[in-house]
Structure formats: C-alpha cells, structure tokens
Design an enzyme around this catalytic site. Structure first.
Site, PDB file in Angstrom:
ATOM      1  N   ASP A   8       0.885  -1.165   0.000  1.00 11.29           N
ATOM      2  CA  ASP A   8       0.000   0.000   0.000  1.00 11.29           C
ATOM      3  C   ASP A   8       0.925   1.217   0.000  1.00 11.29           C
ATOM      4  OD1 ASP A   8      -1.641   2.114   0.593  1.00 11.29           O
ATOM      5  OD2 ASP A   8      -2.274   1.384   2.558  1.00 11.29           O
ATOM      6  N   GLU A 169      -7.424   0.575  -4.028  1.00 11.19           N
ATOM      7  CA  GLU A 169      -7.331   0.412  -2.573  1.00 11.19           C
ATOM      8  C   GLU A 169      -8.620  -0.151  -1.953  1.00 11.19           C
ATOM      9  OE1 GLU A 169      -5.884   4.307  -1.541  1.00 11.19           O
ATOM     10  OE2 GLU A 169      -3.955   3.842  -2.454  1.00 11.19           O
TER      11      GLU A 169
END
Ligand code: AMP
Length: 615
Positions: A8, A169
């Site tokens: 991430d 995401e």
C-alpha cells in the site's frame, strides 16, 4: 518463484504485507515499525533518508523533505497548483507540464521519489523475509486515472520491482474482508486516508469480489483537515498578536505537525492543548502560541470537509442502485476514518448498518494487496476480482466533440471497438485523440494522448473504415489501437501521456537510483565505521581510567596520544582506509595493553606466598 509482496503506497505511510500459510503478515521495516512514512529527506550533503528518519527532519528542513508525493503522481503542473502551495518544498515544471520537485538544486520526478519509498519497502521486505523480492502488487486509489496508474507502475520499475498488478485500494480492502469472512455480503469500503477519499460498494462472496460502484475525491484527505486547522491556528494567532504567520514555511510546518497531532488526539480525547513556544518574534520579543481545541470546535471547523465524503457515499449508493439499508457492513479504512465525527456521519447515512472496525485501518489495504499477490503466486485460492472503470474513455470526433467508447462503471478488463472514418476526400491520415472524462466537448475532458494512423487508402470522405479499439487491462491501464479495415494498416499506443515516462527515462532513473543506493551503502558503511572507531576510543578511554594505576608512564602517554589521534581522525573525516587502519590499531593496542596489565597481575598473584592448609 520468489515471494510476491503487497504494497500500500500511501500518501502518508506505506505498508507491505505478504501471505504465509494462508495468513497475511505485515512486514516489519528496519526501524521495527509496521508503517513506513512515505517521506524522503535529503541532507545538505545530498544524503538521502526514507521513512521515519526523513519524518524526523521534516520540521528542521521542510524544504528538503518530500512528503505527500502521491498527490503529484501522474499529474500536470496546471492540476497541482493548490497542492504545491501547501508544501514547503519546491514543486517545479520539468517541461511539457511535467511536475517535479526540487531539492538542493536537483529535480526529481514524483515517480523517482515514490521509487525511493518503494526501494526502502523492498529492502525491508528482503531483510524481513531473508530473500530477494522482485515482484509486487501495488494499490492505488480507485480514482487514480490512467496517468496516475502508469506513474505508479513506473515508480515500481525504477525501484527494481516488477509491479505485477495495480489494484484499487478499496477493492484491496474488500479482498482482505473476503478471505477473512468467506461469506456473501454487500459491503461498502469507506477509505479516508491522508490525501484521498474513496468509497466503493461491492458484492463479495468466498470467491468473487464485484465492484458495483465507486466514487471519491482524490483531492480530499487528512492533509486537508490538517491544513484547515493550520489556517485556523494562524488566524487565531493573528487575532492575538497581529502577526501574519501564514506565509512562513517553517512556521507553517510546525503548525502542521501540531495540527495533525491535535486532530489525532481528538479522536480519543474531548479536548487538546496546542502549545508552540517561540513560534515567531517581533520587536516586543518572542511570540508563543497556546490554545485549547475541543472536539466540538474541531468538528465545527472541518465538518464541511467530512460532509464531502458523505456526498460521495451518496453518489456511490445511487450509482449502485442500492438503499443504505441494503449494505451489510461498512468497512472503515484509512487513518482519517478514526475520526469520531466521520464514524457518526457514516452511521447516519448507512442507517442500521454496522461499521466494521475490526480491520486495522492502516493495514487492511496492504493485506488486500498481499491477498492479490498470493493469488498470483498460487498460495491463496483465487477470488475473481471484478473491478470497474471510474471514468469514461473515448476519442475526439468531428466538431470537437467527445465520443465515449467505454462508459464509466464498465467492468474491467474490457475491450470495445468503434468504426470511424475520414472527414475530407482522399484524407491519408486520421488522428486519434484519446480522452478521459464525462463532458460533451473534447476540450472539457482530460487528454490522455494521441497518435496518427497513416497510409489510409485514398477514398471519398466517409468511405474508409478505421476500427478504433480500446482495451483496459486488469491494472486499469489503457491501450488504444486503430486499424484501417481495407489496407490492414494499424497503429496503437499504450497511453503515454505527457506525464508518463519512456523506457529510457525509466532506465536512466533506475541507474541513478542504483548509483545512489551504492552511495547510500557507502555512507552507511562509513557511519558504521566511524561509530565503531568512536566506541573503541571510548573503550580505550575507560580502560585508561580504570587501569591507570597498573600502567606505566610511557603507556599512559601513548594511550593519550592514541586517543587524540583517533579523535582528530574523526573530526577531520578521515577516509575509509584510514579509519579501517585506525580501528585495527586500536584493537591491537588495547589488546596489547590489556595483556600486559593481566600478565603483571598474574606476576603479582605469583609473588604472594600462601601457606598450605594445616601449616
Ligand atoms: P493513511 O493515508 O491511511 O495512512 O492515513 C493517514 C491519515 O490519517 C493522515 O492524515 C493522518 O493524520 C490520519 N490519521 C491517522 N490516525 C488518525 C487518528 N487517530 N485520528 C485522525 N486522523 C488520523
């Protein structure tokens, strides 16, 4: 095949994760932390630091410390004016509207800065796993457009990482949910991070995650909340002292840190104190800032920003054609989802629907990326991911209008074709101008690039048949091809927008990064060496103190000289060879003294006569 990790790459922090025996594990970085601040700092000597160390110098050297680079990824100069005004470092135009940042007279692309962060994450993963890591799945906000996705992939390549897949995401968060829950549900992922807000509504099952709708705002995040608080603090300060501090970058940086801290405190406390001594000064002396901020006042100050996220949720709901009551759970993702007012507003919208806070909001996206990585590597059972496009894509047509080929919300991967023709007789060339957006006129949409199809056979206007085919792959990256059906001539492009990087530019940046890596290794080795010598000097000094009585005058003198010489070498920044030599000398010298002192002690013992028992 080596391990594939999930990353991430966040605006504020980055997190890496992998799957071991079916379970996600967050990678601990070299500093022993799970989150690595997405910050790159440069020292005056050109040394580079990434993560926590860089964060620590943010206050002292805000001009040399690059944070929130994600906000500049794949963007053009004209699009980032407001963001650029909010950071203390210099945002520059690298030509052709390409955004760069400049530190110490050297310009870097956002891809390079992100590559420094990815390189650090890669290295941490390698140290943690004890094996090379060359492949990754990287997440991006659902609202990242083609250029921003390309830029993210390019950053990976510069860092020596093959980015096997880019995933959104919120979709990653849903994947993390899927492997844990393994049950059918309709969920909303409310992802409010440092720089972006995304909301996605998905149907998930044990083996499918299908995005129904997404909405969001990639200019809205915790940073905006911090900036709002900074403006408030500056105006309070002006009221109290009559001094305008809003333009002083150093002061602004201090205010920003205090604002973020206050905001975080208010997620648990009802009130917090902000105290910044010696913020500035005038003729009457130094000026301090001291104020108390209550949770209620904070909520009042930022409510409109939070409300914007709720508006996006309503949009996504209406796009998914679902009533709030049809959502089974809302998964709260991103650091800003910890704000109590946010949770209250989300609860009000999704009436009766539980908020799922069981996932760590900082880590759930990386976990999802690792799940996707595990699926690619075969260690996790496949979950079919049906993501959707967040923008319409099309081409410019006659009359400067925009023809949509792939409407927003189409499931990816997707392929669509459209026939086009010429507008004048014997036209030899057609220009394919690729656009992204929802507006009627070409100029009101974002231009992704263009190319020409030449060698069209001479014919009256409207007769040639050119097939334009759009492909969006699983990374959300766009390919466009045009083919003259008659002659078979074809042309195509993977969208290389003005902010995209050519292979050569990527290779150059990679070579530069490798050279910097070597330089970093050298700096680290030198630091270790200097550290070692310093420790040896302290060791020798305490040996001298403790053994003074056992040492001869000459030895004391020599030791003092050795200490002086050693300290001088450190002050004068002796080179690696000289330090190595010095270190070896210090080891030998202290050993020699120690042996001499020990031998004396034995002689002493030897000279004591002991009576035998019974004597
Ligand atoms: P992310 O991009 O998900 O790492 O989120 C980072 C953002 O979350 C930053 O703007 C942080 O200030 C914010 N954040 C982190 N923890 C908290 C908290 N406890 N309360 C409010 N905001 C937070």
């Amino acid at each position: 095949m080596g391990k594939i990790i999930g990353i991430d790459l966040g605006t504020t922090n980055s997190v890496a994760c992998y799957i071991e025996h079916g379970e996600p594990r967050v990678i601990i970085n070299e500093e022993g932390a799970r989150l690595t601040p997405s910050i790159v700092g440069f020292s005056k000597d050109g040394d580079r630091f990434v993560g926590d160390i860089a964060k620590r110098q943010l206050l002292m050297y805000p001009e040399n410390t690059i944070h929130s680079i994600k906000r500049f990824m794949g963007r053009r100069v004209g699009e980032v004016r407001s963001e650029a005004s909010k950071v203390a470092y210099a945002v520059v135009d690298l030509g052709e509207e390409k955004v760069g940042v400049e530190v110490g007279g050297k310009a870097y692309t956002p891809q390079q800065i992100s590559a420094f962060i990815l390189q650090k994450v890669k290295k941490s993963a390698e140290d943690f796993l004890g094996e090379p890591v060359e492949q990754a799945v990287v997440t991006v906000p659902a609202y990242f457009d083609d250029r921003q996705r390309q830029a993210t992939k390019d950053a990976g390549r510069i860092a020596g990482l093959d980015v096997l897949r880019i995933i959104n995401e919120p979709t990653a968060a849903a994947l993390a949910y899927t492997i844990r829950r393994k049950k059918a549900a309709t969920i909303a992922v409310y992802d409010f991070g440092g720089g972006t807000f995304d909301i996605s509504i998905l149907d998930v099952d044990a083996d499918v995650a299908e995005v129904r709708a997404t909405a969001g705002n990639n200019h809205l995040g915790g940073n905006d909340i911090d900036n709002r608080l900074v403006d408030w603090l500056a105006s309070e300060f002006k009221k109290a002292n009559g001094i305008d501090i809003s333009q002083d970058r150093m002061v602004r940086q201090r205010l920003l840190e205090a604002a973020e801290k206050a905001k975080m405190d208010l997620s648990t406390a009802m009130e917090t104190e902000i105290h910044l001594p010696f913020l500035t000064a005038d003729e009457s002396g130094p000026k301090h800032l001291q104020t108390v901020l209550s949770r209620a006042a904070f909520e009042f100050l930022v409510e409109d920003l939070l409300r914007l996220t709720i508006d996006e949720c309503s949009k996504a709901l209406s796009e998914s054609r679902l009533a709030p009551s049809q959502i089974n759970e809302v998964i709260m993702v991103g650091g800003s989802s910890r704000i109590p007012k946010v949770q209250e507003m989300v609860k009000q919208l999704f009436i009766g629907c539980p908020l799922n806070k069981s996932f760590n909001p900082d880590e759930v996206v990386a976990v999802g990326a690792a799940v996707q990585a595990g699926m690619l590597g075969g260690s996790v059972q496949d979950v079919t991911l049906l993501d959707v496009t967040n923008f319409s894509l099309g081409i410019e047509v006659e009359g400067r209008r925009y023809a949509r080929l792939i409407p927003k919300g189409s499931t990816v991967p997707v392929v669509r074709s459209q026939m086009v023709s010429t507008v004048v007789d014997n036209q030899k060339t057609v220009k394919i101008h690729v656009l992204q957006g929802e507006e009627q006129l070409a100029k009101d949409n974002i231009s992704l690039g263009d190319f020409e199809l030449t060698e069209i056979q001479a014919a009256p206007r409207g007769v040639p048949r050119v097939e334009v085919t759009f492909t969006i792959d699983t990374d959300g990256i766009v390919n466009v091809a045009a083919k003259d059906k008659l002659t078979g001539a074809s042309q195509g492009l993977t969208i290389h927008s003005p902010s995209g990087m050519s292979q050569k530019a990527i290779d150059d940046a990679r070579a530069e990064l490798e050279a910097m890596e070597e330089a970093d290794d050298f700096t680290r080795e030198m630091q270790d060496l200097r550290n070692r010598v310093e420790k040896q000097l302290f060791g020798l000094e305490s040996f001298l103190r403790d053994s003074k009585l056992s040492l001869k005058k000459r030895e004391i003198f020599d030791t003092e000289q050795a200490l002086k010489r050693g300290r001088m070498a450190l002050v004068k920044k002796a080179d690696s060879d000289a330090l190595q030599e010095l270190s070896q000398y210090l080891v030998n010298y202290q050993d020699h003294l120690q042996q001499r002192v020990d031998a004396d002690a034995v002689d002493d013992v030897g000279s004591i006569s002991l009576m035998s028992p019974g004597e």
